[in-house]
Scaffold this motif. Structure first.
Motif, PDB file in Angstrom:
ATOM      1  N   PHE A  76       8.306 -12.264  40.701  1.00 47.50           N
ATOM      2  CA  PHE A  76       9.446 -11.962  39.842  1.00 47.50           C
ATOM      3  C   PHE A  76       9.374 -12.982  38.695  1.00 47.50           C
ATOM      4  O   PHE A  76       8.293 -13.205  38.180  1.00 47.50           O
ATOM      5  CB  PHE A  76      10.725 -11.871  40.681  1.00 47.50           C
ATOM      6  CG  PHE A  76      10.744 -10.528  41.416  1.00 47.50           C
ATOM      7  CD1 PHE A  76       9.793 -10.228  42.389  1.00 47.50           C
ATOM      8  CD2 PHE A  76      11.640  -9.544  41.072  1.00 47.50           C
ATOM      9  CE1 PHE A  76       9.737  -8.976  43.007  1.00 47.50           C
ATOM     10  CE2 PHE A  76      11.609  -8.285  41.690  1.00 47.50           C
ATOM     11  CZ  PHE A  76      10.652  -8.007  42.649  1.00 47.50           C
ATOM     12  N   ILE A 118      -0.591 -11.665  29.453  1.00 49.72           N
ATOM     13  CA  ILE A 118       0.704 -11.584  30.138  1.00 49.72           C
ATOM     14  C   ILE A 118       1.863 -11.104  29.260  1.00 49.72           C
ATOM     15  O   ILE A 118       2.953 -10.900  29.777  1.00 49.72           O
ATOM     16  CB  ILE A 118       1.085 -12.950  30.753  1.00 49.72           C
ATOM     17  CG1 ILE A 118       1.433 -13.984  29.677  1.00 49.72           C
ATOM     18  CG2 ILE A 118      -0.014 -13.477  31.656  1.00 49.72           C
ATOM     19  CD1 ILE A 118       2.198 -15.180  30.243  1.00 49.72           C
ATOM     20  N   GLY A 142      -1.296 -20.907  37.570  1.00 52.87           N
ATOM     21  CA  GLY A 142      -2.591 -21.315  38.123  1.00 52.87           C
ATOM     22  C   GLY A 142      -2.697 -22.821  38.290  1.00 52.87           C
ATOM     23  O   GLY A 142      -3.214 -23.314  39.304  1.00 52.87           O
ATOM     24  N   SER A 200      -7.929 -19.260  26.526  1.00 50.97           N
ATOM     25  CA  SER A 200      -7.308 -18.488  25.437  1.00 50.97           C
ATOM     26  C   SER A 200      -5.816 -18.779  25.362  1.00 50.97           C
ATOM     27  O   SER A 200      -5.233 -18.778  24.286  1.00 50.97           O
ATOM     28  CB  SER A 200      -7.562 -16.991  25.609  1.00 50.97           C
ATOM     29  OG  SER A 200      -7.101 -16.555  26.872  1.00 50.97           O
ATOM     30  N   ASP A 231     -15.141 -16.329  30.272  1.00 54.24           N
ATOM     31  CA  ASP A 231     -14.309 -15.151  30.070  1.00 54.24           C
ATOM     32  C   ASP A 231     -14.539 -14.177  31.229  1.00 54.24           C
ATOM     33  O   ASP A 231     -15.699 -13.912  31.581  1.00 54.24           O
ATOM     34  CB  ASP A 231     -14.698 -14.506  28.728  1.00 54.24           C
ATOM     35  CG  ASP A 231     -13.733 -13.420  28.286  1.00 54.24           C
ATOM     36  OD1 ASP A 231     -13.290 -12.619  29.123  1.00 54.24           O
ATOM     37  OD2 ASP A 231     -13.451 -13.374  27.072  1.00 54.24           O
ATOM     38  N   ASP A 278     -10.879 -19.070  30.188  1.00 48.73           N
ATOM     39  CA  ASP A 278     -11.443 -19.095  28.826  1.00 48.73           C
ATOM     40  C   ASP A 278     -10.595 -19.927  27.866  1.00 48.73           C
ATOM     41  O   ASP A 278     -10.914 -20.023  26.678  1.00 48.73           O
ATOM     42  CB  ASP A 278     -11.642 -17.675  28.282  1.00 48.73           C
ATOM     43  CG  ASP A 278     -10.323 -16.958  27.997  1.00 48.73           C
ATOM     44  OD1 ASP A 278      -9.247 -17.505  28.301  1.00 48.73           O
ATOM     45  OD2 ASP A 278     -10.388 -15.832  27.450  1.00 48.73           O
ATOM     46  N   VAL A 322      -9.160  -6.750  29.704  1.00 48.85           N
ATOM     47  CA  VAL A 322      -9.088  -8.063  30.370  1.00 48.85           C
ATOM     48  C   VAL A 322      -8.519  -7.921  31.787  1.00 48.85           C
ATOM     49  O   VAL A 322      -9.109  -8.385  32.765  1.00 48.85           O
ATOM     50  CB  VAL A 322      -8.234  -9.052  29.534  1.00 48.85           C
ATOM     51  CG1 VAL A 322      -8.047 -10.361  30.282  1.00 48.85           C
ATOM     52  CG2 VAL A 322      -8.888  -9.297  28.175  1.00 48.85           C
ATOM     53  N   ALA A 343       8.743 -16.285  37.134  1.00 49.80           N
ATOM     54  CA  ALA A 343       8.312 -17.657  37.395  1.00 49.80           C
ATOM     55  C   ALA A 343       9.025 -18.591  36.429  1.00 49.80           C
ATOM     56  O   ALA A 343       9.170 -18.284  35.243  1.00 49.80           O
ATOM     57  CB  ALA A 343       6.808 -17.767  37.199  1.00 49.80           C
TER      58      ALA A 343
HETATM   59  N1  LIG Z   1       4.812 -16.089  34.352  1.00 48.73           N
HETATM   60  C1  LIG Z   1       5.414 -15.123  35.044  1.00 48.73           C
HETATM   61  O1  LIG Z   1       6.652 -15.088  35.161  1.00 48.73           O
HETATM   62  C2  LIG Z   1       4.583 -14.027  35.695  1.00 48.73           C
HETATM   63  C3  LIG Z   1       5.266 -12.992  36.352  1.00 48.73           C
HETATM   64  C4  LIG Z   1       4.510 -12.003  36.991  1.00 48.73           C
HETATM   65  C5  LIG Z   1       3.124 -12.056  36.976  1.00 48.73           C
HETATM   66  N2  LIG Z   1       2.489 -13.066  36.311  1.00 48.73           N
HETATM   67  C6  LIG Z   1       1.018 -13.072  36.313  1.00 48.73           C
HETATM   68  O2  LIG Z   1       0.577 -14.332  36.758  1.00 48.73           O
HETATM   69  C7  LIG Z   1      -0.653 -14.690  36.142  1.00 48.73           C
HETATM   70  C8  LIG Z   1      -0.530 -16.061  35.534  1.00 48.73           C
HETATM   71  O3  LIG Z   1       0.559 -16.073  34.619  1.00 48.73           O
HETATM   72  P1  LIG Z   1       0.940 -17.383  33.793  1.00 48.73           P
HETATM   73  O4  LIG Z   1       2.366 -17.293  33.460  1.00 48.73           O
HETATM   74  O5  LIG Z   1       0.421 -18.571  34.498  1.00 48.73           O
HETATM   75  O6  LIG Z   1       0.104 -17.109  32.461  1.00 48.73           O
HETATM   76  P2  LIG Z   1      -0.803 -18.093  31.566  1.00 48.73           P
HETATM   77  O7  LIG Z   1      -1.036 -17.380  30.267  1.00 48.73           O
HETATM   78  O8  LIG Z   1      -0.206 -19.450  31.533  1.00 48.73           O
HETATM   79  O9  LIG Z   1      -2.154 -18.147  32.407  1.00 48.73           O
HETATM   80  C9  LIG Z   1      -3.151 -17.169  32.283  1.00 48.73           C
HETATM   81  C10 LIG Z   1      -4.477 -17.900  32.170  1.00 48.73           C
HETATM   82  O10 LIG Z   1      -5.532 -16.937  32.086  1.00 48.73           O
HETATM   83  C11 LIG Z   1      -6.450 -17.361  31.102  1.00 48.73           C
HETATM   84  N3  LIG Z   1      -7.144 -16.175  30.605  1.00 48.73           N
HETATM   85  C12 LIG Z   1      -6.623 -15.168  29.864  1.00 48.73           C
HETATM   86  N4  LIG Z   1      -7.575 -14.258  29.589  1.00 48.73           N
HETATM   87  C13 LIG Z   1      -8.712 -14.691  30.179  1.00 48.73           C
HETATM   88  C14 LIG Z   1     -10.045 -14.186  30.250  1.00 48.73           C
HETATM   89  N5  LIG Z   1     -10.391 -13.038  29.633  1.00 48.73           N
HETATM   90  N6  LIG Z   1     -10.974 -14.884  30.940  1.00 48.73           N
HETATM   91  C15 LIG Z   1     -10.635 -16.063  31.561  1.00 48.73           C
HETATM   92  N7  LIG Z   1      -9.404 -16.594  31.511  1.00 48.73           N
HETATM   93  C16 LIG Z   1      -8.441 -15.911  30.823  1.00 48.73           C
HETATM   94  C17 LIG Z   1      -5.611 -18.070  30.053  1.00 48.73           C
HETATM   95  O11 LIG Z   1      -6.362 -18.976  29.244  1.00 48.73           O
HETATM   96  C18 LIG Z   1      -4.575 -18.772  30.907  1.00 48.73           C
HETATM   97  O12 LIG Z   1      -4.981 -20.079  31.262  1.00 48.73           O
HETATM   98  C19 LIG Z   1      -0.950 -13.595  35.135  1.00 48.73           C
HETATM   99  O13 LIG Z   1      -1.881 -12.689  35.712  1.00 48.73           O
HETATM  100  C20 LIG Z   1       0.401 -12.923  34.946  1.00 48.73           C
HETATM  101  O14 LIG Z   1       0.252 -11.564  34.589  1.00 48.73           O
HETATM  102  C21 LIG Z   1       3.181 -14.051  35.665  1.00 48.73           C
END
Ligand SMILES: NC(=O)c1ccc[n+]([C@@H]2O[C@H](COP(=O)([O-])OP(=O)(O)OC[C@H]3O[C@@H](n4cnc5c(N)ncnc54)[C@H](O)[C@@H]3O)[C@@H](O)[C@H]2O)c1
Length: 350
Positions: free
Chosen positions: A177, A82, A19, A40, A56, A38, A97, A179
Motif C-alpha cells: 500500500f 513507479i 530497496g 536512474s 539496466d 541503473d 522496464v 510506503a
Molecule cells: N513507494 C511506494 O509507495 C510503492 C508502492 C507500491 C509499489 N512500489 C514498488 O516498489 C518498488 C520500489 O519502489 P520505490 O518507492 O523504492 O522506488 P524507487 O524509484 O526509489 O526505486 C526504484 C529503483 O529502481 C531503479 N531502476 C529503475 N529502472 C531501472 C532499470 N531499468 N534497471 C535497473 N534499475 C532500475 C531506480 O534507479 C531505483 O533505484 C517499485 O517496483 C515500485 O513500483 C512502491
C-alpha cells in the motif's frame, strides 16, 4: 566484504527507497545484499551494505553476469518505474522496464537455477474494482488497475505465477500500500525525484522547501471527503520482505500478499499530522480529483499475518511522520529541494 557463510541476495532497485531499507534489513539478518540498479532514480549513497552493480534490467547480459558472479540464493525485485502519472503518457516505456525487464530477470534466474523471488507489486493492481467505497481489500478482490503502471504490476505478477508453474520457481508478490517514513538511523530515507508522495510533499510544504500542497478532491464518499490511504512504514515493509524470503513454501508456489497496516488515513488527516509534527500548519489548497484515484485503498492485512507471520509494527501515522520528518530535515542524500545547499530551514508562516 562477503563472509564465507554469508548468502547473497540480488536486490534489483536496491539503490531506491524501499530497496535500500530492505538491503539494510538483509544485512542485519546475515545476508549480503548485492544491488543491481541503473541509478536512474536511485542514489549511490543509499547502497551501504553490499556491492553495487550499475546495470539496466533491460540488459539481459548484464543481469546474467551479475547472477553468475554473485550466485545469489534469491532475488528481491524492486527495480522499475513507479510514477503513475508518467505511465499514462509513456506506457510503452513502463511495459519495457516493468514487464520486459522482469521477463529478462526471470529468464536469467531460470538459466542459472535461482529458485526464489520476492517481487514488488502494488495496491495499484486493484483500482476501484467494484468494492464499496470504505471496504478493505483482500487479495481475492477484483483486479482493475486504473493506470498503465498498475497494468504492468499485474502483468508481471501473472508472468511470475506462470514461471512458478512451468519451472518450479517459488515467488511471493508483495502488494504494498503506501510506503512512507524512513529508517530511524537517518542513513537512508525517501529521495524520489520528482517526489509524488504525500508525506514528503506535505513536510516540504510545511518546511517552506516545496510548493503549497494540493489535496486532490474533497468530495469523495469518505468521512471527510478526502481520499483514504493505508500508510505502511518502510521498515515494516523491509521486514515483510525478509518474511517473504524465508517463509517455508513448496517449490512452484506463487503467493500474492497485501502489505499494509489495515488502517486508513485521509489526506487531510495526514496534512494535520504533518502540521503537528513540524509545528506549523501545512500550506495547502483543495484541487480537483485526479483521474483514476479510488476513494479508499486500505489493505485487509490478514493474509500477511497467516502466511508470513507479519504485521505492521511501526505504522502508526505519528511514528511514520516523525521518522519522515527527521529524514527530511537532515537528508543524507537526494536531489532538488532535499539538497542541503538548497534548503531553507525556517518554516513558511501560514
Ligand atoms: N513507494 C511506494 O509507495 C510503492 C508502492 C507500491 C509499489 N512500489 C514498488 O516498489 C518498488 C520500489 O519502489 P520505490 O518507492 O523504492 O522506488 P524507487 O524509484 O526509489 O526505486 C526504484 C529503483 O529502481 C531503479 N531502476 C529503475 N529502472 C531501472 C532499470 N531499468 N534497471 C535497473 N534499475 C532500475 C531506480 O534507479 C531505483 O533505484 C517499485 O517496483 C515500485 O513500483 C512502491
Amino acid at each position: 566484504m562477503k563472509a564465507a557463510s554469508q548468502p547473497s541476495v540480488l536486490v534489483t532497485g536496491g539503490a531506491g527507497y524501499i530497496g535500500a531499507h530492505t538491503a539494510k534489513a538483509l544485512h542485519e539478518r546475515g545476508f549480503l545484499p548485492v544491488v543491481f540498479d541503473d541509478l536512474s532514480s536511485g542514489s549511490r549513497e543509499a547502497v551501504r551494505w553490499g556491492p553495487l552493480i550499475q546495470g539496466d534490467l533491460r540488459d539481459r547480459a548484464a543481469l546474467s553476469e551479475a547472477v553468475a558472479t554473485h550466485q545469489p540464493v534469491a532475488v528481491i525485485h524492486f527495480a522499475g518505474l513507479i510514477e503513475v502519472g508518467r505511465s499514462t503518457v509513456s506506457p510503452d516505456l513502463f511495459w519495457e522496464v516493468n514487464v520486459a525487464g522482469t521477463v529478462n530477470l526471470l529468464t536469467v534466474m531460470r538459466e542459472q537455477g535461482v529458485e526464489r523471488l520476492v517481487f514488488s507489486s502494488s495496491a495499484a493492481v486493484y483500482g476501484q474494482g467494484g468494492r464499496g467505497p470504505l471496504e478493505t481489500i483482500a487479495e481475492t478482490a477484483d483486479k482493475a488497475p486504473a493506470s498503465p503502471y498498475g497494468d504492468t504490476k499485474l502483468a508481471a505478477e501473472w508472468m511470475i505465477a506462470a514461471q512458478c508453474r512451468a519451472h518450479g520457481l517459488t515467488a511471493v508478490a508483495l502488494r504494498y500500500f503506501n510506503a512512507a517514513g524512513a529508517d530511524p538511523s537517518g542513513l537512508i530515507g525517501e529521495a524520489h525525484e520528482p517526489e509524488t508522495h504525500l508525506i514528503p510533499l506535505a513536510i516540504a510544504a510545511a518546511l517552506g522547501d516545496g510548493k503549497p500542497l494540493t489535496v486532490f478532491g474533497h468530495d469523495f464518499d469518505t468521512p471527510d471527503g478526502a481520499c483514504l490511504r493505508d500508510y505502511v512504514h518502510v521498515t515494516d515493509l523491509a521486514a515483510a520482505h525478509l518474511a517473504a524470503l524465508t517463509v517455508d513454501l513448496p517449490a512452484g508456489a506463487f503467493e500474492a500478499v497485501n502489505v499494509g497496516s489495515g488502517r486508513g488515513h485521509s489526506v487531510l488527516q495526514v496534512v494535520e499530522a504533518v502540521g503537528r509534527a513540524v509545528g506549523v500548519p501545512v500550506p495547502h489548497a483543495i484541487g480537483p480529483r485526479r483521474a483514476g484515484d479510488p476513494p479508499s485503498l486500505v489493505a485487509d492485512p490478514r493474509r500477511a499475518r497467516e502466511l508470513l507471520g507479519w504485521a505492521a509494527q511501526h505504522s502508526a501515522l505519528d511514528e511514520i511522520v516523525a521518522d519522515a520528518l527527521r529524514w527530511e530535515r537532515e537528508p543524507a542524500y537526494g536531489a532538488g529541494h532535499r539538497d542541503p545547499a538548497n534548503r531553507r530551514r525556517s518554516p513558511t508562516p501560514v
